[in-house]
Write a protein that holds these residues in place. Structure first.
Motif, PDB file in Angstrom:
ATOM      1  N   UNK A 220      30.608   7.772  55.458  1.00 41.66           N
ATOM      2  CA  UNK A 220      31.939   6.966  55.779  1.00 41.66           C
ATOM      3  C   UNK A 220      32.717   5.151  54.779  1.00 41.66           C
ATOM      4  N   UNK A 221      33.603   5.613  54.320  1.00 40.23           N
ATOM      5  CA  UNK A 221      34.193   4.236  53.381  1.00 40.23           C
ATOM      6  C   UNK A 221      34.943   3.272  54.161  1.00 40.23           C
ATOM      7  N   UNK A 279      39.310 -15.449  49.124  1.00 47.40           N
ATOM      8  CA  UNK A 279      39.681 -13.941  49.173  1.00 47.40           C
ATOM      9  C   UNK A 279      38.509 -13.049  47.859  1.00 47.40           C
ATOM     10  N   UNK A 280      38.271 -12.645  48.946  1.00 54.35           N
ATOM     11  CA  UNK A 280      37.140 -11.242  48.610  1.00 54.35           C
ATOM     12  C   UNK A 280      36.942 -10.248  49.635  1.00 54.35           C
ATOM     13  N   UNK A 281      36.878  -8.928  48.565  1.00 51.83           N
ATOM     14  CA  UNK A 281      36.434  -7.606  49.206  1.00 51.83           C
ATOM     15  C   UNK A 281      35.591  -6.859  48.459  1.00 51.83           C
ATOM     16  N   UNK A 282      35.372  -5.904  49.722  1.00 53.74           N
ATOM     17  CA  UNK A 282      34.444  -4.906  49.031  1.00 53.74           C
ATOM     18  C   UNK A 282      34.015  -3.769  49.414  1.00 53.74           C
ATOM     19  N   UNK A 283      34.993  -2.396  48.689  1.00 51.62           N
ATOM     20  CA  UNK A 283      34.955  -1.269  48.860  1.00 51.62           C
ATOM     21  C   UNK A 283      33.268  -0.389  48.955  1.00 51.62           C
ATOM     22  N   UNK A 284      32.911  -0.266  49.794  1.00 56.90           N
ATOM     23  CA  UNK A 284      31.941   0.773  49.985  1.00 56.90           C
ATOM     24  C   UNK A 284      31.463   2.008  50.775  1.00 56.90           C
ATOM     25  N   UNK A 285      30.052   2.729  51.232  1.00 59.74           N
ATOM     26  CA  UNK A 285      30.586   3.527  52.025  1.00 59.74           C
ATOM     27  C   UNK A 285      28.841   3.344  52.792  1.00 59.74           C
ATOM     28  N   UNK A 286      28.953   3.880  54.024  1.00 55.56           N
ATOM     29  CA  UNK A 286      27.776   3.813  55.129  1.00 55.56           C
ATOM     30  C   UNK A 286      27.778   5.331  54.927  1.00 55.56           C
ATOM     31  N   UNK A 295      28.370  -2.834  61.501  1.00 57.84           N
ATOM     32  CA  UNK A 295      29.810  -3.574  62.233  1.00 57.84           C
ATOM     33  C   UNK A 295      28.569  -4.533  62.669  1.00 57.84           C
ATOM     34  N   UNK A 296      27.807  -4.967  63.437  1.00 56.36           N
ATOM     35  CA  UNK A 296      27.210  -5.416  64.068  1.00 56.36           C
ATOM     36  C   UNK A 296      26.928  -6.081  63.311  1.00 56.36           C
ATOM     37  N   UNK A 297      25.902  -6.672  61.781  1.00 53.92           N
ATOM     38  CA  UNK A 297      26.052  -6.670  60.974  1.00 53.92           C
ATOM     39  C   UNK A 297      26.731  -7.622  60.725  1.00 53.92           C
ATOM     40  N   UNK A 298      27.969  -7.127  60.543  1.00 55.99           N
ATOM     41  CA  UNK A 298      29.163  -7.761  59.653  1.00 55.99           C
ATOM     42  C   UNK A 298      30.119  -9.159  61.117  1.00 55.99           C
ATOM     43  N   UNK A 299      29.457  -9.220  62.319  1.00 53.27           N
ATOM     44  CA  UNK A 299      29.870  -9.707  63.305  1.00 53.27           C
ATOM     45  C   UNK A 299      29.121 -10.463  64.064  1.00 53.27           C
ATOM     46  N   UNK A 317      37.383 -15.413  58.144  1.00 52.34           N
ATOM     47  CA  UNK A 317      37.399 -14.880  59.160  1.00 52.34           C
ATOM     48  C   UNK A 317      37.216 -12.676  58.420  1.00 52.34           C
ATOM     49  N   UNK A 318      36.010 -12.280  58.726  1.00 49.20           N
ATOM     50  CA  UNK A 318      35.043 -10.734  57.911  1.00 49.20           C
ATOM     51  C   UNK A 318      35.809 -10.158  59.375  1.00 49.20           C
ATOM     52  N   UNK A 319      36.682  -9.176  57.930  1.00 45.00           N
ATOM     53  CA  UNK A 319      37.496  -8.019  59.274  1.00 45.00           C
ATOM     54  C   UNK A 319      36.101  -6.648  57.800  1.00 45.00           C
ATOM     55  N   UNK A 320      36.388  -5.710  58.534  1.00 47.67           N
ATOM     56  CA  UNK A 320      35.631  -4.141  58.344  1.00 47.67           C
ATOM     57  C   UNK A 320      36.727  -3.229  59.051  1.00 47.67           C
ATOM     58  N   UNK A 321      37.316  -2.632  57.797  1.00 51.57           N
ATOM     59  CA  UNK A 321      38.596  -1.894  58.456  1.00 51.57           C
ATOM     60  C   UNK A 321      38.050  -0.373  57.097  1.00 51.57           C
ATOM     61  N   UNK A 322      37.941   0.949  58.005  1.00 54.72           N
ATOM     62  CA  UNK A 322      37.921   2.046  57.283  1.00 54.72           C
ATOM     63  C   UNK A 322      38.906   2.869  56.327  1.00 54.72           C
ATOM     64  N   UNK A 323      38.563   3.290  54.805  1.00 58.59           N
ATOM     65  CA  UNK A 323      39.564   3.727  53.748  1.00 58.59           C
ATOM     66  C   UNK A 323      39.224   5.092  53.417  1.00 58.59           C
ATOM     67  N   UNK A 324      40.037   5.507  52.322  1.00 60.47           N
ATOM     68  CA  UNK A 324      39.634   6.515  52.188  1.00 60.47           C
ATOM     69  C   UNK A 324      38.545   7.231  50.965  1.00 60.47           C
ATOM     70  N   UNK A 325      37.751   7.440  50.903  1.00 57.75           N
ATOM     71  CA  UNK A 325      36.625   7.988  50.371  1.00 57.75           C
ATOM     72  C   UNK A 325      36.677   7.653  48.494  1.00 57.75           C
ATOM     73  N   UNK A 326      36.105   6.573  48.336  1.00 52.66           N
ATOM     74  CA  UNK A 326      36.536   6.782  46.818  1.00 52.66           C
ATOM     75  C   UNK A 326      35.381   8.435  46.208  1.00 52.66           C
TER      76      UNK A 326
END
Length: 506
Positions: A220-221, A279-286, A295-299, A317-326
């Motif tokens: 999942x991205x 601000x910073x962001x990381x696009x990743x897959x899991x 999700x639990x680790x982010x919380x 604030x930390x947020x995790x949102x689904x995105x298009x698969x890179x």
């Protein structure tokens, strides 16, 4: 009590409407000019529209105006009657401002005016930097140029370009451009403090060459984002313990990337090497099977940071949102090199000064991370009051680059401004402040890159001092300037000009 002198300029129509609330504040000529400055976009590298507006106004006033080969403006005004024999003074400010905005703010700094407003005793901006750094100083210089009843000797105004993004203008100042013996820099940010020295600095850029592979099956991205930090000036605010978004996300990846089988497609954070990243962001897959763990680790990590940084970063604030698969993610080897480099890279105060209590001697800001097709780049800014401190951190980063197996490049080095306790103009400012306010000012050295250090090369004998009003949170959208202290700064500047001594006989 602040004395209100009846100083007024004819209203000068700007290219965009003046912020009406500002034009009524004291001192009116200064705030009228600041309204015009806010109305004309002028981020670093885009100062030309404001420069042209000022040049047209200066020529209309009959002033001598010159634009040098790099884009600095030098405007000259004769002495007022009876002050012809005084030493020539140059009032100096920079034309550009830092372009920072909140993530939810729609604003193009190259096209849109700054939306300034009055909030009690402060002037603020709507979701963006205000540009009081150094727009108030610039406005004060222009207001003096436009006045007919301020007493001063021969006067020069130097407005430099690109101070916030490399000090290009200050580097371009050449011998012979200025006739002044005294320089008053207007880029300080605390009323009641007189600055007689500043830090030097150098940029450090790491480049991690990118190698890519296709994402694994069944993943999942997501985009992991950190927002809500205060940020701020990487010199003035570096000792306040504020969170660095780049460092905080790197810490999360170092703790979780391997065991959760995370793959990084992009890491982007910060926007300026001299601003603490908000601000910073990381696009990743899991792997889908580990999504709930992520999700639990982010919380859990958000709760940890809110506990650790409760006093300084209440809006984190930390947020995790689904995105298009890179289409591609970094190879495991490159990702490990990148994450370890970011996690171990120093950041913050390296050493406090032994000579000046409460002043940072050496610091490092891990400012900007950018992912491109060919590499991931990290841009840092080293600051130090002493060359050896700067060189020590350069050596640390060189060693770090060797251990990580990546190149690092140092560029844009600029000198500090060595304090001169015997400075005559500092004594004048100090005595004048004491006479006006019946209290002694604080003599300071600032952990920021004032342009004075660069001016000392073409003008080694020029006597320099730096003053200004109280500006909070420069280089960030929370930037604000205190209205009362602008009036105090104005009164001090005018009184100092009136006290400048006569030139020595040849």
């Amino acid at each position: 009590m602040l004395k209100c002198r009846p100083l007024f300029l004819p209203y000068i129509k700007p290219q965009e409407p003046v912020v009406s609330a500002l034009a009524t504040l004291y001192p009116q000529p200064l705030w009228q000019w600041f309204g015009q400055i806010c109305a004309i976009p002028h981020p670093s590298k885009y100062e030309q529209a404001l420069s042209q507006h000022i040049q047209a106004w200066a020529r209309d006033k009959g002033l001598t105006v010159q634009e040098d080969k790099v884009g600095n403006l030098i405007i000259k005004k004769p002495a007022t009657a009876g002050f012809e024999n005084r030493k020539t003074v140059v009032i100096q400010a920079h034309l550009d401002m830092v372009p920072q905005k909140n993530a939810d703010k729609v604003h193009d700094f190259t096209k849109d005016p700054i939306e300034a407003y009055v909030d009690g005793d402060w002037v603020k901006a709507n979701g963006t930097t205000l540009g009081a750094d150094n727009g108030i100083g610039m406005a004060s210089a222009l207001a003096i140029l436009g006045s007919d009843d301020i007493k001063h000797g021969p006067l020069e105004v130097l407005l430099t370009i690109d101070e916030e993004a490399g000090m290009t203008g200050a580097f371009g100042v050449e011998p012979g451009m200025l006739e002044a013996e005294i320089l008053i820099n207007t880029d300080s940010e605390q009323e009641g403090e007189i600055y007689m020295g500043c830090a030097g600095g150098v940029d450090a850029e790491f480049t991690v060459p990118a190698q890519w592979q296709a994402p694994a099956a069944g993943v999942t991205a997501l985009t992991l984002s950190l927002t809500g930090l205060k940020g701020g000036h990487s010199g003035v605010n570096i000792h306040l313990g504020r969170g660095n978004a780049n460092k905080l996300l790197a810490r999360f990846l170092a703790d979780n990337a391997s065991r959760l089988e995370l793959s990084v497609a992009a890491f982007n954070g910060g926007s300026l090497r001299n601003a603490i990243p908000r601000e910073a962001s990381v696009t990743l897959t899991v792997p889908a099977a580990k999504l709930s763990q992520l999700q639990q680790q982010v919380a859990d990590y958000q709760a940890l940071l809110q506990q650790e940084l409760a006093a300084v970063e209440p809006a984190l604030k930390l947020s995790l949102a689904e995105t298009t698969l890179p289409a591609q993610v970094l190879t495991a080897e490159v990702q490990a090199r990148l994450v370890n480099l970011l996690n171990v890279c120093p950041n913050g105060v390296m050493r406090m000064s032994d000579d000046i209590a409460g002043v940072v001697e050496t610091s490092l800001n891990m400012g900007v991370i950018t992912t491109t097709e060919g590499s991931v780049q990290l841009l840092c800014l080293i600051r130090s009051l002493i060359d050896s401190g700067r060189e020590q951190v350069e050596g640390m980063l060189s060693s770090l680059a060797q251990l990580a197996g990546v190149p690092v490049k140092f560029s844009g080095a600029y000198p500090g401004w060595k304090p001169d306790p015997a400075s005559p103009v500092m004594a004048i400012v100090k005595d004048t402040y004491q006479a006006i306010y019946n209290k002694a000012p604080v003599i300071m050295v600032i952990h920021a890159g004032l342009e004075c250090g660069l001016f000392k090369k073409p003008y080694p004998d020029m006597d320099m001092v730096s003053i200004g009003p109280t500006i909070r949170f420069p280089h960030g959208p929370d930037e604000m300037v205190n209205i009362t202290t602008v009036g105090q700064y104005w009164e001090l500047l005018l009184a100092v000009l009136e006290r400048i001594p006569e030139r020595e006989a040849a």
